[in-house]
Write a protein that holds these residues in place. Structure first.
Motif, PDB file in Angstrom:
ATOM      1  N   ALA A  12       0.829  -1.204   0.000  1.00  0.00           N
ATOM      2  CA  ALA A  12       0.000   0.000   0.000  1.00  0.00           C
ATOM      3  C   ALA A  12       0.864   1.255   0.000  1.00  0.00           C
ATOM      4  O   ALA A  12       0.520   2.252  -0.637  1.00  0.00           O
ATOM      5  N   ALA A  13       2.000   1.205   0.692  1.00  0.00           N
ATOM      6  CA  ALA A  13       2.901   2.355   0.720  1.00  0.00           C
ATOM      7  C   ALA A  13       3.483   2.625  -0.666  1.00  0.00           C
ATOM      8  O   ALA A  13       3.605   3.783  -1.081  1.00  0.00           O
ATOM      9  N   LEU A  14       3.817   1.558  -1.400  1.00  0.00           N
ATOM     10  CA  LEU A  14       4.313   1.736  -2.770  1.00  0.00           C
ATOM     11  C   LEU A  14       3.256   2.388  -3.651  1.00  0.00           C
ATOM     12  O   LEU A  14       3.550   3.299  -4.435  1.00  0.00           O
ATOM     13  N   LEU A  15       2.022   1.926  -3.524  1.00  0.00           N
ATOM     14  CA  LEU A  15       0.944   2.478  -4.335  1.00  0.00           C
ATOM     15  C   LEU A  15       0.677   3.938  -3.980  1.00  0.00           C
ATOM     16  O   LEU A  15       0.520   4.775  -4.864  1.00  0.00           O
ATOM     17  N   GLU A  16       0.641   4.257  -2.693  1.00  0.00           N
ATOM     18  CA  GLU A  16       0.407   5.646  -2.279  1.00  0.00           C
ATOM     19  C   GLU A  16       1.555   6.547  -2.713  1.00  0.00           C
ATOM     20  O   GLU A  16       1.341   7.694  -3.115  1.00  0.00           O
ATOM     21  N   THR A  17       2.772   6.042  -2.639  1.00  0.00           N
ATOM     22  CA  THR A  17       3.926   6.816  -3.098  1.00  0.00           C
ATOM     23  C   THR A  17       3.834   7.068  -4.597  1.00  0.00           C
ATOM     24  O   THR A  17       4.083   8.178  -5.059  1.00  0.00           O
ATOM     25  N   ALA A  18       3.448   6.044  -5.356  1.00  0.00           N
ATOM     26  CA  ALA A  18       3.298   6.213  -6.805  1.00  0.00           C
ATOM     27  C   ALA A  18       2.222   7.235  -7.128  1.00  0.00           C
ATOM     28  O   ALA A  18       2.390   8.068  -8.012  1.00  0.00           O
ATOM     29  N   ARG A  19       1.115   7.195  -6.397  1.00  0.00           N
ATOM     30  CA  ARG A  19       0.040   8.173  -6.620  1.00  0.00           C
ATOM     31  C   ARG A  19       0.503   9.584  -6.277  1.00  0.00           C
ATOM     32  O   ARG A  19       0.163  10.542  -6.967  1.00  0.00           O
ATOM     33  N   GLY A  20       1.272   9.717  -5.206  1.00  0.00           N
ATOM     34  CA  GLY A  20       1.732  11.038  -4.791  1.00  0.00           C
ATOM     35  C   GLY A  20       2.762  11.647  -5.721  1.00  0.00           C
ATOM     36  O   GLY A  20       2.912  12.869  -5.782  1.00  0.00           O
ATOM     37  N   LEU A  21       3.479  10.815  -6.468  1.00  0.00           N
ATOM     38  CA  LEU A  21       4.523  11.310  -7.361  1.00  0.00           C
ATOM     39  C   LEU A  21       4.057  11.473  -8.803  1.00  0.00           C
ATOM     40  O   LEU A  21       4.859  11.840  -9.658  1.00  0.00           O
ATOM     41  N   THR A  22       2.800  11.233  -9.084  1.00  0.00           N
ATOM     42  CA  THR A  22       2.306  11.234 -10.460  1.00  0.00           C
ATOM     43  C   THR A  22       2.590  12.543 -11.187  1.00  0.00           C
ATOM     44  O   THR A  22       3.057  12.533 -12.329  1.00  0.00           O
ATOM     45  N   SER A  23       2.334  13.663 -10.550  1.00  0.00           N
ATOM     46  CA  SER A  23       2.498  14.942 -11.254  1.00  0.00           C
ATOM     47  C   SER A  23       3.918  15.481 -11.178  1.00  0.00           C
ATOM     48  O   SER A  23       4.384  16.135 -12.109  1.00  0.00           O
ATOM     49  N   THR A  24       4.645  15.208 -10.100  1.00  0.00           N
ATOM     50  CA  THR A  24       5.972  15.796  -9.962  1.00  0.00           C
ATOM     51  C   THR A  24       7.084  14.932 -10.539  1.00  0.00           C
ATOM     52  O   THR A  24       8.033  15.460 -11.108  1.00  0.00           O
ATOM     53  N   HIS A  25       6.987  13.627 -10.394  1.00  0.00           N
ATOM     54  CA  HIS A  25       8.016  12.705 -10.880  1.00  0.00           C
ATOM     55  C   HIS A  25       7.340  11.523 -11.576  1.00  0.00           C
ATOM     56  O   HIS A  25       7.263  10.415 -11.024  1.00  0.00           O
ATOM     57  N   PRO A  26       6.847  11.727 -12.794  1.00  0.00           N
ATOM     58  CA  PRO A  26       6.057  10.677 -13.458  1.00  0.00           C
ATOM     59  C   PRO A  26       6.841   9.403 -13.774  1.00  0.00           C
ATOM     60  O   PRO A  26       6.270   8.312 -13.762  1.00  0.00           O
ATOM     61  N   VAL A  27       8.140   9.518 -14.040  1.00  0.00           N
ATOM     62  CA  VAL A  27       8.921   8.318 -14.384  1.00  0.00           C
ATOM     63  C   VAL A  27       9.004   7.385 -13.184  1.00  0.00           C
ATOM     64  O   VAL A  27       8.745   6.184 -13.294  1.00  0.00           O
ATOM     65  N   LEU A  28       9.341   7.929 -12.036  1.00  0.00           N
ATOM     66  CA  LEU A  28       9.422   7.108 -10.824  1.00  0.00           C
ATOM     67  C   LEU A  28       8.041   6.593 -10.427  1.00  0.00           C
ATOM     68  O   LEU A  28       7.904   5.449  -9.974  1.00  0.00           O
ATOM     69  N   SER A  29       7.018   7.403 -10.632  1.00  0.00           N
ATOM     70  CA  SER A  29       5.656   6.981 -10.329  1.00  0.00           C
ATOM     71  C   SER A  29       5.266   5.763 -11.164  1.00  0.00           C
ATOM     72  O   SER A  29       4.697   4.801 -10.647  1.00  0.00           O
ATOM     73  N   ARG A  30       5.581   5.799 -12.458  1.00  0.00           N
ATOM     74  CA  ARG A  30       5.265   4.656 -13.322  1.00  0.00           C
ATOM     75  C   ARG A  30       6.007   3.404 -12.881  1.00  0.00           C
ATOM     76  O   ARG A  30       5.453   2.301 -12.894  1.00  0.00           O
TER      77      ARG A  30
END
Length: 176
Positions: free
Chosen positions: A64-82
């Motif tokens: 869940a932490a990985l998913l929330e981190t990915a959601r939080g980084l969507t707009s600022t760091h899209p590569v890491l989010s993906r």
């Protein structure tokens, strides 16, 4: 006859230059794209560590932490989010966390991401508390980034010696 051999030579030279450019250009283009992607991943890691630390300390599991981190980084760091979303999806398909995190590190090749995945694998394997480990790793990563910036700033003075000496100094001599 002489003009046709000259034009034949220039056509051959143009063909060789075009072939050389066609051979070298894709490699240069890909190296530039890889460097930009790696830099983007490296720049997003401190924010990802902070978000993951917050999620872990709030009581969420690693998935869940990985998913929330990915959601939080969507707009600022899209590569890491993906990348984090892909890791989360792989975990949901039934792959083990260790395999998914090792694939994440191998897929990207960024040394700091390798260290993070190693930390996550070790914490999962030995059952240690992940919050303090992530906080310590975040502090370490920020220190490394600061040291790298200071090192680059120290190199600027040396790099400016030649332009100053060869371009600005002669102009100052001419004016005086």
């Amino acid at each position: 006859s002489a003009s046709s051999s000259g034009s034949g030579f220039s056509m051959l030279a143009a063909a060789v230059c075009g072939a050389g450019f066609g051979f070298l250009a894709p490699d240069r283009f890909l190296k530039g794209r890889i460097a930009a992607r790696t830099r983007s991943l490296r720049e997003g890691l401190p924010a990802a560590l902070d978000l993951m630390t917050l999620a872990i300390e709030a009581g969420q599991g690693m998935d869940a932490a990985l998913l929330e981190t990915a959601r939080g980084l969507t707009s600022t760091h899209p590569v890491l989010s993906r990348e984090l979303r892909q890791a989360h999806l792989q975990m949901r398909t039934g792959k083990s966390r260790e395999d998914v995190l090792q694939n994440l590190a191998a897929r990207n090749g960024e040394p700091e991401l390798r260290k993070l995945t190693g930390l996550l694998i070790d914490a999962d394997r030995y059952g240690t508390n992940l919050g303090p480990a992530l906080r310590t790793h975040s502090k370490y990563l920020r220190t490394r980034i600061r040291q790298h910036a200071q090192e680059s700033a120290r190199k600027v003075g040396v790099k400016l010696i030649f332009p100053v000496f060869f371009l600005i100094f002669p102009a100052v001599l001419l004016v005086t």
